[in-house]
Motif scaffolding. Structure first.
Motif, PDB file in Angstrom:
ATOM      1  N   LYS A 163       0.827  -1.204   0.000  1.00 46.91           N
ATOM      2  CA  LYS A 163       0.000   0.000   0.000  1.00 46.91           C
ATOM      3  C   LYS A 163       0.862   1.255   0.000  1.00 46.91           C
ATOM      4  N   ASP A 164       1.921   1.287   0.829  1.00 48.57           N
ATOM      5  CA  ASP A 164       2.799   2.461   0.876  1.00 48.57           C
ATOM      6  C   ASP A 164       3.480   2.681  -0.477  1.00 48.57           C
ATOM      7  N   LEU A 165       3.896   1.592  -1.116  1.00 52.84           N
ATOM      8  CA  LEU A 165       4.521   1.705  -2.432  1.00 52.84           C
ATOM      9  C   LEU A 165       3.535   2.247  -3.465  1.00 52.84           C
ATOM     10  N   LEU A 166       2.284   1.773  -3.409  1.00 59.01           N
ATOM     11  CA  LEU A 166       1.277   2.223  -4.372  1.00 59.01           C
ATOM     12  C   LEU A 166       0.971   3.707  -4.187  1.00 59.01           C
ATOM     13  N   VAL A 167       0.864   4.137  -2.934  1.00 60.46           N
ATOM     14  CA  VAL A 167       0.591   5.551  -2.667  1.00 60.46           C
ATOM     15  C   VAL A 167       1.740   6.416  -3.164  1.00 60.46           C
ATOM     16  N   GLU A 168       2.976   5.957  -2.952  1.00 54.89           N
ATOM     17  CA  GLU A 168       4.134   6.720  -3.422  1.00 54.89           C
ATOM     18  C   GLU A 168       4.181   6.748  -4.949  1.00 54.89           C
ATOM     19  N   MET A 169       3.803   5.654  -5.584  1.00 63.98           N
ATOM     20  CA  MET A 169       3.762   5.626  -7.048  1.00 63.98           C
ATOM     21  C   MET A 169       2.693   6.584  -7.567  1.00 63.98           C
ATOM     22  N   LYS A 170       1.556   6.632  -6.887  1.00 64.16           N
ATOM     23  CA  LYS A 170       0.487   7.551  -7.268  1.00 64.16           C
ATOM     24  C   LYS A 170       0.976   9.000  -7.180  1.00 64.16           C
ATOM     25  N   ASP A 171       1.596   9.361  -6.049  1.00 63.03           N
ATOM     26  CA  ASP A 171       2.093  10.726  -5.871  1.00 63.03           C
ATOM     27  C   ASP A 171       3.169  11.063  -6.893  1.00 63.03           C
ATOM     28  N   THR A 172       4.021  10.083  -7.192  1.00 65.15           N
ATOM     29  CA  THR A 172       5.084  10.298  -8.184  1.00 65.15           C
ATOM     30  C   THR A 172       4.485  10.505  -9.574  1.00 65.15           C
ATOM     31  N   SER A 173       3.469   9.715  -9.915  1.00 65.61           N
ATOM     32  CA  SER A 173       2.810   9.860 -11.223  1.00 65.61           C
ATOM     33  C   SER A 173       2.244  11.263 -11.392  1.00 65.61           C
ATOM     34  N   GLU A 174       1.559  11.753 -10.347  1.00 66.12           N
ATOM     35  CA  GLU A 174       0.929  13.069 -10.428  1.00 66.12           C
ATOM     36  C   GLU A 174       1.965  14.173 -10.585  1.00 66.12           C
ATOM     37  N   LEU A 175       3.084  14.078  -9.836  1.00 68.91           N
ATOM     38  CA  LEU A 175       4.127  15.096  -9.958  1.00 68.91           C
ATOM     39  C   LEU A 175       4.810  15.016 -11.320  1.00 68.91           C
ATOM     40  N   LEU A 176       5.001  13.794 -11.836  1.00 72.42           N
ATOM     41  CA  LEU A 176       5.585  13.632 -13.171  1.00 72.42           C
ATOM     42  C   LEU A 176       4.753  14.358 -14.226  1.00 72.42           C
ATOM     43  N   ILE A 177       3.444  14.151 -14.185  1.00 69.08           N
ATOM     44  CA  ILE A 177       2.554  14.787 -15.165  1.00 69.08           C
ATOM     45  C   ILE A 177       2.619  16.306 -15.025  1.00 69.08           C
ATOM     46  N   ASP A 178       2.569  16.783 -13.782  1.00 70.28           N
ATOM     47  CA  ASP A 178       2.584  18.223 -13.530  1.00 70.28           C
ATOM     48  C   ASP A 178       3.868  18.866 -14.055  1.00 70.28           C
ATOM     49  N   LEU A 179       5.013  18.276 -13.720  1.00 70.75           N
ATOM     50  CA  LEU A 179       6.291  18.837 -14.157  1.00 70.75           C
ATOM     51  C   LEU A 179       6.449  18.770 -15.671  1.00 70.75           C
ATOM     52  N   ALA A 180       6.025  17.663 -16.285  1.00 64.02           N
ATOM     53  CA  ALA A 180       6.213  17.490 -17.728  1.00 64.02           C
ATOM     54  C   ALA A 180       5.433  18.538 -18.515  1.00 64.02           C
ATOM     55  N   TYR A 181       4.158  18.718 -18.188  1.00 60.18           N
ATOM     56  CA  TYR A 181       3.362  19.700 -18.912  1.00 60.18           C
ATOM     57  C   TYR A 181       3.829  21.122 -18.629  1.00 60.18           C
TER      58      TYR A 181
END
Length: 402
Positions: free
Chosen positions: A21-39
């Motif tokens: 669960k902790d890994l999934l939550v961290e992956m979720k947060d990382t995905s969102e920041l990746l999208i934000d920074l890329a755009y």
């Protein structure tokens, strides 16, 4: 470490005993920041932000490897393997999201082609995202975000911190800034100047972009921002569908994927017309890549939620961990005559006594409305996506029913 080094060897990954669960939550947060920074890197044509996307992609690769290790250890029989299938969908989907974000960043780093005047076409309401390094002599050094009180005083938010090779995602009030931290700030450009100066000891250099030389470029930029926001929402809901075993959230991911596909189709139609009239059509080439990568992100969100859509039960290793969390992501439909019918939403917060935050509304005749920065009045047929406590979510559902 200052961004991503393409010549660097891949990082060695060892098993760490962490909950899935902790890994999934961290992956979720990382995905969102990746999208934000890329755009943001594309919209502001910022090489530094684009380079950080590639560094963050490396973090996602490590998270995926560790998640696979943990999942392999959790499987003891075929039934458990079946229950872990939705979680494996997250790992595969996260890989596609991070790859797509890296492709968006490379539009800037490889100078594939973007209109120089894109930044001038940004709506005034769109906040700027910048990257700065904390100076040892900064008045922020060694202080917590709560102590600095940055957002309340300036409207500027710290959305992420990189400390050497480590990332601090969703920094909270008790997060303390240290010298040489790379800090990602989002806020109104006019207030970023003073915050950036205090943080880094240097002036924030904002160049004046040229006037748009392509007809209706503002409409294209609006489409890019909307595609970014909808894709980010789709990823958020996809993770939520697995973490909370919610077929309702998974169904909304499918609705969002259809919306993004339609938006991309309209965007490409505009792009073809603009290329026909442009003096240098090659300058628009990066926008083609952007449309393809955007669809990849929304498709990846659908991959993440596929196991839930197919009715596969989530493994107890996730279910038990989620029960420890008090925050839920919920979907409710407003019925005519219910307490929510006619309720005002102000900057995402319903005018009720409940601690719920509405992040999006799907309205039958208007499609998706992202409500964090707008006010609206709820009406029958609205489908709300909201975050809040477990207790508030149950009461919120009752308010939607006549």
């Amino acid at each position: 470490m200052t961004g991503f080094d393409e010549g660097a060897q891949p990082r060695t990954v060892d098993y760490e005993p962490r909950s899935v669960k902790d890994l999934l939550v961290e992956m979720k947060d990382t995905s969102e920041l990746l999208i934000d920074l890329a755009y943001s890197a594309v919209l502001h044509q910022n090489d530094e932000l684009a380079s950080e996307v590639l560094a963050l992609e490396e973090k996602m690769d490590v998270l995926q490897m560790r998640a696979r290790m943990s999942l392999m250890l959790a499987v003891r029989n075929p039934k458990e393997a079946e229950a872990l299938a939705p979680v494996l969908g997250i790992v595969a989907g996260a890989d596609h999201v991070s790859d797509a974000a890296a492709d968006i960043a490379k539009i800037v780093l490889d100078d594939i082609g973007l209109p120089e005047s894109m930044r001038a076409a940004l709506p005034e309401a769109v906040e700027t995202l910048v990257r700065g390094t904390v100076a040892p002599a900064s008045s922020y050094t060694g202080r917590t975000l709560e102590g600095i009180n940055l957002e309340s005083e300036t409207g500027v938010r710290v959305i992420g911190i990189r400390r050497g090779d480590e990332w601090i995602l969703n920094p909270g009030p008790e997060t303390k800034l240290a010298a040489e931290d790379t800090v990602f700030l989002r806020g109104p450009e006019q207030r970023l100047d003073e915050v950036y100066m205090t943080l880094t000891g240097t002036e924030y250099e904002s160049t004046e972009p040229p006037e748009p030389d392509i007809d209706d470029l503002e409409r294209a930029v609006d489409s890019i921002i909307l595609m970014k926001n909808l894709s980010e929402l789709a990823v958020d809901l996809a993770y939520g569908s697995v973490l909370f075993d919610s077929d309702e959230l998974a169904a909304e991911v499918r609705n969002l994927e259809v919306e993004v596909d339609a938006l991309r189709s309209r965007f490409e139609a505009w792009l073809l017309g603009a290329a026909a009239d442009a003096d240098d059509p090659v300058a628009l080439r990066g926008l083609i890549y952007l449309g393809v990568s955007t669809e990849t992100i929304s498709d990846a969100a659908l991959d993440i939620s596929e196991g839930v859509l197919r009715g596969l039960t989530v493994h107890p290793v996730v279910e038990l961990a989620v029960q420890e969390s008090d925050e839920l992501l919920v979907r409710v439909a407003v019925e005519e005559g219910s307490d929510l019918d006619g309720t005002d939403i102000e900057a995402g917060v319903p005018v009720t006594e409940l601690g719920m935050n509405v992040i999006a509304v799907r309205r039958p005749d208007e499609g998706w409305l992202l409500v964090s920065d707008i006010d609206l009045t709820l009406q029958p047929g609205d489908v709300l996506i909201a975050k809040g406590t477990r207790t508030s979510a149950a009461e919120f559902r009752e308010l939607a029913v006549a």
